[in-house]
Design a protein around this motif. Structure first.
Motif, PDB file in Angstrom:
ATOM      1  N   ASP A   1      -7.854  -0.515  -0.018  1.00  0.00           N
ATOM      2  CA  ASP A   1      -6.963  -0.869  -0.501  1.00  0.00           C
ATOM      3  C   ASP A   1      -7.222  -2.671  -0.715  1.00  0.00           C
ATOM      4  OD1 ASP A   1      -5.214  -2.095   0.784  1.00  0.00           O
ATOM      5  OD2 ASP A   1      -3.275  -0.661   0.061  1.00  0.00           O
ATOM      6  N   VAL A   2      -6.852  -3.606  -1.493  1.00  0.00           N
ATOM      7  CA  VAL A   2      -6.604  -4.532  -1.627  1.00  0.00           C
ATOM      8  C   VAL A   2      -5.807  -5.512  -0.844  1.00  0.00           C
ATOM      9  CG1 VAL A   2      -7.565  -5.364  -4.554  1.00  0.00           C
ATOM     10  CG2 VAL A   2      -5.076  -5.049  -3.898  1.00  0.00           C
TER      11      VAL A   2
ATOM     12  N   TYR B   1     -11.431   0.348  -2.469  1.00  0.00           N
ATOM     13  CA  TYR B   1     -11.810   1.681  -3.436  1.00  0.00           C
ATOM     14  C   TYR B   1     -11.858   1.308  -4.716  1.00  0.00           C
ATOM     15  CZ  TYR B   1     -10.049   6.192  -5.739  1.00  0.00           C
ATOM     16  OH  TYR B   1     -10.079   7.052  -6.463  1.00  0.00           O
ATOM     17  N   PRO B   2     -12.189   1.520  -5.850  1.00  0.00           N
ATOM     18  CA  PRO B   2     -13.464   2.982  -5.690  1.00  0.00           C
ATOM     19  C   PRO B   2     -14.320   3.405  -4.866  1.00  0.00           C
ATOM     20  CG  PRO B   2     -13.445   2.189  -7.858  1.00  0.00           C
ATOM     21  CD  PRO B   2     -12.806   1.299  -7.668  1.00  0.00           C
ATOM     22  N   ASN B   3     -15.184   2.065  -4.557  1.00  0.00           N
ATOM     23  CA  ASN B   3     -16.439   1.737  -3.498  1.00  0.00           C
ATOM     24  C   ASN B   3     -15.930   1.774  -2.199  1.00  0.00           C
ATOM     25  OD1 ASN B   3     -17.286   0.954  -5.929  1.00  0.00           O
ATOM     26  ND2 ASN B   3     -16.759  -1.455  -5.407  1.00  0.00           N
ATOM     27  N   GLY B   4     -14.896   2.144  -2.021  1.00  0.00           N
ATOM     28  CA  GLY B   4     -14.766   2.803  -0.511  1.00  0.00           C
ATOM     29  C   GLY B   4     -13.560   3.361  -0.357  1.00  0.00           C
ATOM     30  N   SER B   5     -13.255   3.147   0.594  1.00  0.00           N
ATOM     31  CA  SER B   5     -11.556   3.603   1.019  1.00  0.00           C
ATOM     32  C   SER B   5     -10.230   2.912   1.176  1.00  0.00           C
ATOM     33  CB  SER B   5     -11.183   4.632   2.392  1.00  0.00           C
ATOM     34  OG  SER B   5     -11.211   3.705   3.689  1.00  0.00           O
TER      35      SER B   5
ATOM     36  N   SER C   1       0.652  -1.128  -0.165  1.00  0.00           N
ATOM     37  CA  SER C   1      -0.047  -0.084  -0.209  1.00  0.00           C
ATOM     38  C   SER C   1       0.792   1.536   0.656  1.00  0.00           C
ATOM     39  CB  SER C   1      -0.766  -0.126   1.014  1.00  0.00           C
ATOM     40  OG  SER C   1      -1.780  -0.581   1.635  1.00  0.00           O
ATOM     41  N   GLY C   2       0.604   2.306  -0.554  1.00  0.00           N
ATOM     42  CA  GLY C   2       1.282   3.620  -0.909  1.00  0.00           C
ATOM     43  C   GLY C   2       0.127   4.262  -0.302  1.00  0.00           C
TER      44      GLY C   2
END
Length: 610
Positions: A347-348, A341-345, A187-188
């Motif tokens: 990431d995978v 994201y993009p349905n929430g904040s 994650s960045g």
């Protein structure tokens, strides 16, 4: 835990697809069974054929010359410009070693092109993007055409690449096929931060250096981009269709666990060839049930709208006929279980830590929303597919997924979903048919009625914005962007601008026969409109100022124009002279001429829709 009775909608849609597909599916399976009946091809090669095939194989020559042990064909999408595919560089070496240790062999059968939509967004090259899927399918078939393989490992991750590999491999569906991904990068910066900088830049409130810093902090290392776009939706689909070893999707690259899974994939591929008694050919893994599982998984996770095209094309390659009505019905019956994201904040990586695909699969099985009895490549059914891999010292093992979500803001149980319905919806009205990623749009923005602003390209819309001409409420119509017009490029460059307008209080929406990408955002977007404007579809009849209503909840989209006037209007076909040449577009003219409509998969390989 035993699986619940099959949900009525899943049972109904599966039966409908099977009946609709009976002639084409029967013909496909007959071709694949005939191919198997001819026996492993390598053993029938002439001495000259076979000598060519193992001439450069070094220590594997005796195994290949003997011709009685399994040989894996590796089809790779490796290149070192795509962060998601750069880790694949060393996979063939690892796979060859694993195959050798298991008494078999492995060869790189061929490579396929792999372009990055993140690089080509808003550029002329994006008009090659969708058609690259069909090129990849053909390149996969060419790679496997030497009749020298008993199983296949497909190495690929991103947008058009996995669907293309699968479409091509289905032409060799008598062989077992396992997909081997690379995993996500760490994650960045948060997706929220990245989106905020993009919107500020669109408004002239951030410098190019600030934008570059944000983008470089987001896309920063080997591995798949971490938002839940088409690439990561691909990995979800491979899980719910049983084409991965369980839990393979979101294990990071360049880790011992990732290497162990790659080795295990090679070993399993050799176990399930026609040479043994555990034969699991691709043609029987990808059946009507697997395709329904894919549609349910897409809905439950709010996956990429691009798969409303890709799944249709993949199904057709297996002799299975699906349409958007099937997807719509399943989405209405499937609760939304994930916000990534993009349905929430999140990431995978956050999704995986919260329970990931194992938790989602187990929840869907418990509700009877997935077929458990599909022919997964690992040898079990979907209940086993939900298991998660780990290393016990150096030994690869699997364990049951968590019984509870580890973060209810990211993934939820079936009893307490984010929404009672899934992420995608089909729209229909006098403007044709379209899809919308409803899960990304807040409820208050899902219905919009406003005047049309007509644009023939995304650059024309952006120019109007920069000139201060996008005032008030409107629906932006960007037409002439369908597969036959210009290859159906993604219009993702519009997302920051439209989002900025919405955030400053304007009510806006997008209506287009183009694509909006796996990163479809928070602005209501009716996309993939068919028939497209270049085919004389209704978008070509719209005029500046026409009132349009898009109602995602009701599944409707209409031009509110007097019926007599509407019927009398002639279509204003788009001017396509500007996109026939440059950046290789002249080489794909034959594809634009033969491609089917969006609802038929926007595929150039199966003839037109008729």
């Amino acid at each position: 835990m035993s699986t619940a009775a099959l949900h009525p909608a899943v049972e109904r849609v599966t039966a409908r697809i099977a009946e609709r597909s009976r002639p084409t599916r029967t013909g496909y399976l007959a071709r694949m069974d005939a191919a198997r009946a001819q026996g492993p091809y390598r053993y029938k090669l002439s001495c000259g054929n076979l000598a060519h095939a193992f001439a450069a194989s070094g220590e594997d020559k005796p195994t290949l010359r003997g011709g009685r042990s399994g040989n894996i064909g590796i089809v790779t999408a490796y290149n070192d410009m795509l962060s998601a595919h750069q880790p694949l560089e060393q996979y063939p070496t690892l796979i060859r070693m694993a195959a050798r240790n298991a008494g078999g062999s492995a060869q790189v059968a061929g490579g396929v092109p792999a372009m990055c939509d993140g690089v080509t967004q808003g550029r002329d090259g994006m008009e090659l993007s969708l058609f690259s899927r069909d090129v990849i399918a053909m390149a996969t078939a060419v790679s496997l055409s030497h009749d020298a393989f008993d199983a296949v490992l497909c190495l690929g991750v991103c947008d058009k690449i996995v669907p293309g590999l699968l479409i091509g491999a289905l032409s060799f569906g008598h062989l077992p096929v396992i997909f081997v991904p690379a995993g996500p990068m760490p994650s960045g910066i948060s997706n929220k931060q990245k989106a905020e900088v993009r919107q500020r830049y669109a408004l002239g409130q951030a410098t190019q250096d600030e934008l570059m810093d944000a983008e470089a902090a987001s896309y920063h290392s080997p591995g798949t981009c971490t938002f839940y776009g088409t690439a990561n939706s691909n990995q979800m689909l491979m899980e719910v269709m049983g084409l991965h070893l369980p839990g393979t999707a979101f294990v990071p690259p360049n880790t011992p666990l990732r290497d162990a899974l790659t080795v295990a994939a090679a070993e399993q591929a050799l176990r399930i060839t026609a040479l043994g008694d555990a034969y699991r050919p691709l043609a029987h893994t990808i059946d009507e049930k697997a395709i329904v599982n894919a549609m349910v998984g897409l809905a439950a996770t709010g996956g990429s709208t691009n798969h409303t095209l890709h799944l249709v094309a993949v199904a057709r390659a297996a002799g299975i006929v699906i349409d958007w009505n099937d997807l719509d019905e399943l989405s209405k019956a499937t609760p939304l279980l994930a916000r990534v994201y993009p349905n929430g904040s999140a990431d995978v990586n956050h999704f995986e830590a919260a329970g990931g695909m194992g938790f989602v699969i187990s929840q869907l099985l418990n509700a009877g929303l997935l077929h458990e009895d599909i022919l997964c490549v690992h040898g079990g059914g979907m209940r086993q597919q939900a298991q998660q891999p780990y290393l016990d010292d150096l030994t690869l093992r699997w364990r049951d997924p968590p019984a509870q979500s580890r973060d209810a803001d990211i993934v939820r149980p079936i009893e307490a979903p984010f929404d009672s319905e899934g992420g995608l919806r089909c729209l229909q009205g006098n403007l044709g048919r379209a899809v919308v990623k409803i899960s990304a749009v807040a409820p208050q923005y899902r219905r919009h009625e406003a005047p049309a602003r007509i644009f023939e390209s995304q650059d024309a819309l952006l120019a109007a914005f920069k000139a201060g001409k996008l005032e008030g409420d409107f629906i932006a119509v960007v037409r002439g962007q369908g597969p036959r017009a210009n290859g159906m490029p993604e219009l993702h460059k519009l997302t920051p601008t439209l989002a900025a307008l919405q955030d400053r209080g304007q009510r806006v929406a997008l209506l287009t026969d183009g694509r909006m990408s796996g990163a479809s955002g928070k602005v209501l977007a009716a996309i993939h409109v068919t028939p497209e404007a270049a085919d004389g579809g209704a978008l070509a009849k719209l005029r500046e100022g026409d009132t349009i209503r898009i109602d995602a909840e009701a599944g409707a989209m209409d031009a509110l124009v007097d019926a007599a006037e509407w019927n009398a209007r002639e279509a204003a076909l788009p001017d396509l002279s500007g996109n026939q040449f440059g950046t290789g577009r002249e080489l794909l003219g034959m594809m634009r001429g033969s491609v089917g409509s969006a609802e038929h998969g926007a595929c150039s390989l199966f003839g037109n829709d008729a």
